[in-house]
Design a protein around this motif. Structure first.
Motif, short mmCIF file in Angstrom:
data_model
loop_
_atom_site.label_atom_id
_atom_site.label_comp_id
_atom_site.label_asym_id
_atom_site.label_seq_id
_atom_site.Cartn_x
_atom_site.Cartn_y
_atom_site.Cartn_z
N ALA A 1 13.99 -0.47 -0.78
CA ALA A 1 15.21 -1.28 -0.73
C ALA A 1 15.14 -2.17 0.50
N HIS A 2 15.82 -3.30 0.43
CA HIS A 2 15.96 -4.12 1.63
C HIS A 2 17.27 -3.70 2.31
N GLY A 3 17.24 -3.63 3.65
CA GLY A 3 18.36 -3.01 4.37
C GLY A 3 19.64 -3.82 4.43
N GLY B 1 7.08 -5.80 5.57
CA GLY B 1 8.08 -6.76 5.11
C GLY B 1 8.51 -7.69 6.23
N ASP B 2 9.54 -8.49 5.94
CA ASP B 2 10.12 -9.41 6.91
C ASP B 2 9.07 -10.33 7.55
N MET B 3 8.20 -10.91 6.73
CA MET B 3 7.31 -11.95 7.25
C MET B 3 8.11 -13.22 7.52
N GLY C 1 14.84 -9.36 -0.72
CA GLY C 1 15.59 -9.37 0.53
C GLY C 1 16.62 -10.48 0.47
N ASN C 2 17.49 -10.53 1.47
CA ASN C 2 18.51 -11.59 1.47
C ASN C 2 17.88 -12.97 1.62
N HIS C 3 16.77 -13.09 2.39
CA HIS C 3 16.14 -14.40 2.56
C HIS C 3 15.43 -14.87 1.30
N GLY C 4 15.02 -13.93 0.47
CA GLY C 4 14.25 -14.30 -0.71
C GLY C 4 15.07 -14.77 -1.89
N GLY D 1 13.13 -2.57 4.76
CA GLY D 1 12.93 -3.60 5.78
C GLY D 1 14.28 -4.08 6.26
N HIS D 2 14.33 -5.25 6.83
CA HIS D 2 15.55 -5.98 7.19
C HIS D 2 15.92 -5.91 8.68
N LEU D 3 15.90 -4.72 9.29
CA LEU D 3 16.41 -4.65 10.67
C LEU D 3 15.33 -4.85 11.73
N GLY E 1 10.79 -6.92 1.31
CA GLY E 1 11.78 -8.01 1.28
C GLY E 1 11.73 -8.95 2.46
N ASP E 2 12.39 -10.10 2.30
CA ASP E 2 12.37 -11.18 3.29
C ASP E 2 10.93 -11.65 3.57
N HIS E 3 10.17 -11.80 2.51
CA HIS E 3 8.78 -12.26 2.66
C HIS E 3 8.75 -13.75 2.97
MN LIG Z 1 16.79 -9.22 5.66
#
Ligand SMILES: [Mn+2]
Length: 398
Positions: free
Chosen positions: A307-309, A140-142, A241-244, A341-343, A188-190
């Motif tokens: 889950a996204h963190g 995740g987090d790309m 994720g939050n960015h998505g 993901g996330h952190l 998440g946050d792809h």
């Molecule tokens: Mn995030």
């Protein structure tokens, strides 16, 4: 009065005088004394007439965590005395010796133990495809589109290379585990998106939103094409994720929690697979339910939650998990493994039979974070092997 006397005088506080320690008088006080030296113990008891010295001595042993059954009386001295109030008292001193254990009877039979070697059959390694374990690939987090570090091109090349490496590791793990199921987790946050920081990330995000989504779709499809020919069952899951987040009305508001490009990219891949035909009928695609943020997938008897963190404070993953699990309607109460993901850094934690795995980011760094802390990323993905709630192997692939 010199300066320091004045200072001391003014700083003095009305502390109470120390009291002299009270000296015990064994001839005046009721006493229970014990002295243990190796396998010998001396117990002295004093009390008013009528005190049973022997049971009192046993109480003294117990009070010092010694089992009276393990001690035998080897000597005894008793005397009568007159207490301070004039009444008669008794004084007794017991000598105890520790009972010798029956050394021979308690030893295990060595011949019997050694026979275990004669009857032992070593288990053999398994190498065939198909089987009862699941190989999990989590990433995740790309944050595709973000300028930081080696940018979208670096992240894209790394994501494809890491997926290829993970695919090449599958035959290696099959030397140790019978693997019939591969699961790919997109955490998440792809995409970088334009909702984070109220859109303030726009200057540092040179790709358009549709370009970010297109890269995400292509990488997800790449993962499916790498693994589908190697396995009987391929599952793929994604979480928001939050960015998505697709839209934040007024920069702050939320729409539905499933309204996310991070998951919709996988929905699009699923639609492509559905019309691609025979080759992909064994591929299953999963995203959270309407207005939900998590998804669970059964992987060889392990309930894998995703889950996204951004849903918990750093380090509070188990508190969050416990809270969710308290809701009987939540699938989190059955989860064995939580992937997140996330952190942006690898982190593994366990609590009894439950395992938490936070994967590193796929982007190379957060420049904001580097300026703040000095730390760059250690990008990559993680592979695991799981069955019946166990996750005996976790490896970072870079
Ligand atoms: Mn995030």
């Amino acid at each position: 009065m010199n300066k320091s006397e004045l200072l001391n005088d003014l700083l003095a506080t009305p502390t109470a005088p120390a009291l002299a320690g009270r000296q015990a008088d064994p001839d005046k006080d009721f006493t229970r004394q014990i002295e243990v030296t190796g396998d010998a113990a001396e117990v002295t008891v004093r009390g008013p007439e009528g005190t049973d010295p022997e049971s009192t001595a046993a109480d003294v042993l117990r009070a010092h965590q010694l089992d009276p059954a393990e001690w035998e009386i080897t000597g005894f001295r008793s005397s009568e005395w007159t207490m301070a109030n004039g009444e008669p008292g008794v004084s007794a001193r017991f000598s105890f010796g520790r009972r010798k254990a029956d050394a021979v009877a308690e030893r295990p039979d060595l011949d019997e133990l050694l026979r275990a070697f004669d009857t032992y059959t070593p288990s053999r390694a398994v190498t065939e495809a198909g089987g009862e374990w699941t190989y999990v690939v989590a990433l995740g987090d790309m944050q595709f589109g973000k300028l930081d570090g080696d940018g979208p091109e670096g992240t894209l090349r790394r994501a494809m290379k890491c997926i290829d490496k993970a695919a090449n590791l599958l035959p290696e793990y099959r030397k140790r585990f019978r693997i019939g199921h591969v699961h790919i987790a997109w955490l998440g946050d792809h995409v970088e998106g334009f909702q984070s920081q109220g859109g303030a990330n726009v200057w540092r995000t040179p790709l358009t939103l549709t370009e970010q989504i297109r890269l995400t779709r292509r990488v997800m499809a790449h993962g499916v094409m790498e693994f589908a020919p190697q396995v009987d069952r391929l599952t793929v899951a994604a979480v928001p994720g939050n960015h998505g987040e697709a839209v934040r009305p007024g920069g702050k508001g939320v729409t539905r929690y499933d309204d996310s490009h991070d998951t919709d990219a996988l929905v699009a891949v699923g639609e492509a697979l559905a019309i691609a035909g025979e080759e992909y009928t064994h591929v299953e695609v999963y995203v959270p339910d309407t207005d939900e943020l998590t998804v669970v997938v059964d992987c060889s008897g392990t309930v894998v939650a995703h889950a996204h963190g951004h849903q918990w404070r750093a380090g509070r993953h188990f508190e969050w998990w416990r809270g969710q699990a308290f809701n009987k309607a939540s699938a989190m109460h059955t989860a064995d493994l939580l992937l997140a993901g996330h952190l942006h850094h690898e982190f593994i934690d366990t609590d009894g039979p439950r395992t938490f795995v936070q994967v590193p980011a796929m982007e190379s760094e957060s420049t904001w974070w580097r300026h703040r802390t000095g730390t760059v990323g250690a990008p990559g993905l993680m592979v695991m092997v799981t069955r019946d709630g166990q996750v005996p192997v976790k490896e970072v692939v870079r």
